[in-house]
Enzyme design. Sequence first.
Site, mmCIF file in Angstrom:
data_model
loop_
_atom_site.group_PDB
_atom_site.id
_atom_site.type_symbol
_atom_site.label_atom_id
_atom_site.label_comp_id
_atom_site.label_asym_id
_atom_site.label_seq_id
_atom_site.Cartn_x
_atom_site.Cartn_y
_atom_site.Cartn_z
ATOM 1 N N ALA A 1 -0.675 -92.377 77.954
ATOM 2 C CA ALA A 1 -0.350 -93.548 77.136
ATOM 3 C C ALA A 1 -1.309 -93.678 75.964
ATOM 4 O O ALA A 1 -2.503 -93.389 76.085
ATOM 5 C CB ALA A 1 -0.413 -94.800 77.989
ATOM 6 N N SER B 1 -1.339 -100.033 77.515
ATOM 7 C CA SER B 1 -1.287 -100.262 78.963
ATOM 8 C C SER B 1 -1.360 -101.761 79.239
ATOM 9 O O SER B 1 -2.253 -102.454 78.753
ATOM 10 C CB SER B 1 -2.454 -99.577 79.668
ATOM 11 O OG SER B 1 -2.513 -100.005 81.023
ATOM 12 N N HIS C 1 -2.308 -103.055 81.762
ATOM 13 C CA HIS C 1 -3.529 -103.345 82.518
ATOM 14 C C HIS C 1 -4.651 -103.848 81.611
ATOM 15 O O HIS C 1 -5.589 -104.486 82.072
ATOM 16 C CB HIS C 1 -3.981 -102.103 83.287
ATOM 17 C CG HIS C 1 -3.143 -101.839 84.503
ATOM 18 N ND1 HIS C 1 -3.362 -102.453 85.710
ATOM 19 C CD2 HIS C 1 -2.065 -101.041 84.693
ATOM 20 C CE1 HIS C 1 -2.470 -102.048 86.598
ATOM 21 N NE2 HIS C 1 -1.666 -101.185 86.003
ATOM 22 N N GLU D 1 8.431 -99.327 89.426
ATOM 23 C CA GLU D 1 7.085 -99.381 90.000
ATOM 24 C C GLU D 1 6.985 -100.582 90.942
ATOM 25 O O GLU D 1 6.606 -101.681 90.513
ATOM 26 C CB GLU D 1 6.023 -99.499 88.898
ATOM 27 C CG GLU D 1 5.924 -98.273 88.019
ATOM 28 C CD GLU D 1 4.679 -98.257 87.150
ATOM 29 O OE1 GLU D 1 4.488 -97.295 86.410
ATOM 30 O OE2 GLU D 1 3.881 -99.233 87.223
HETATM 31 ZN ZN LIG Z 1 0.131 -100.802 87.080
#
Ligand SMILES: [Zn+2]
Length: 301
Positions: free
Chosen positions: A206, A211, A213, A269
């Site tokens: 990425a 991200s 996160h 996910e």
């Molecule tokens: Zn994750």
Amino acid sequence: MIKKGLICGVSLSLLAGCTSFDRLLEEDGALVGSAHANKTAVPQMTDYDMDWNEFFNKAEDAGTEITSAEDEPEESANEEGQPEEPTDTDEPAEPAESVEPEAIPVVANPGAMNVMVNKFWSLPEGYRPGDLIKPNVPFSFGDENSDRSKLRAEAAESLEVMFQVAKGEGIELYARSGFRSYETQASIFKNEVATFGYEKAVLYVALPGTSEHQTGLAMDITAKSVGLELVEAFEGTAEGKWLSENAHHYGFILRYPKGKTNITGYAFEPWHFRYVGVEIAGEIYAKGITLEEYFGDVREF
Ligand SMILES: [Zn+2]
């Protein structure tokens, strides 16, 4: 807030590469294919909390050949000689020679609880929330005071409550990967470029800033029933089911649902949960939609 009307100066015409898409998901799981009109088509990885080199080697071994893909805004490459204006075309461009990642539009509200970060919207370079704390929950890697053990305060506190309630119902959850800094993302990307070259690196890593996160609002959650790993089988476990049915009560949403890859750009996910606050999470859960759909900013892959 983020509305599609604000998007400008960016060519985002995408090709639907569904065929290769499904094949990739089946074969590699972590790869997602789609196309970025006048960009080099590349696949992309999920945000698995796994060894990057291991992942990269695995993809190499699989001999993955992707002719069209682009999931995160991250893997776009500068294209010398391309016109300044956005140009929509159905023909993928030749691989770019430049090694500089193309700029992805940056969100205006990186610190908002409902900030949307995806393949089309990135966080500012170096953005790091100022209220990161380590929630008092079990971690898959034990007691470690590192970035990945942290979330922003509001999300961390809600995560604690969620884990406690789950435990009371016999559901033992483990946090596995929380905050991930811009620098960490950049380092990973840089190393991959140095080792494999830009064209291959962008296929699997990425671009920094993309991200979720990095928001400090996302946590990958797992359980002993799947060996504390981040695997799709988590969906069928008691823990995975509990989370998918209850996380919204604590302000978390299943960010990359099954069947929504064409909208999120990510493979399913079942472990990745994103804090958006109870109100928004409740609405997203009730309607069975994604964050992109919630904001009306959907661009199918
Ligand atoms: Zn994750």
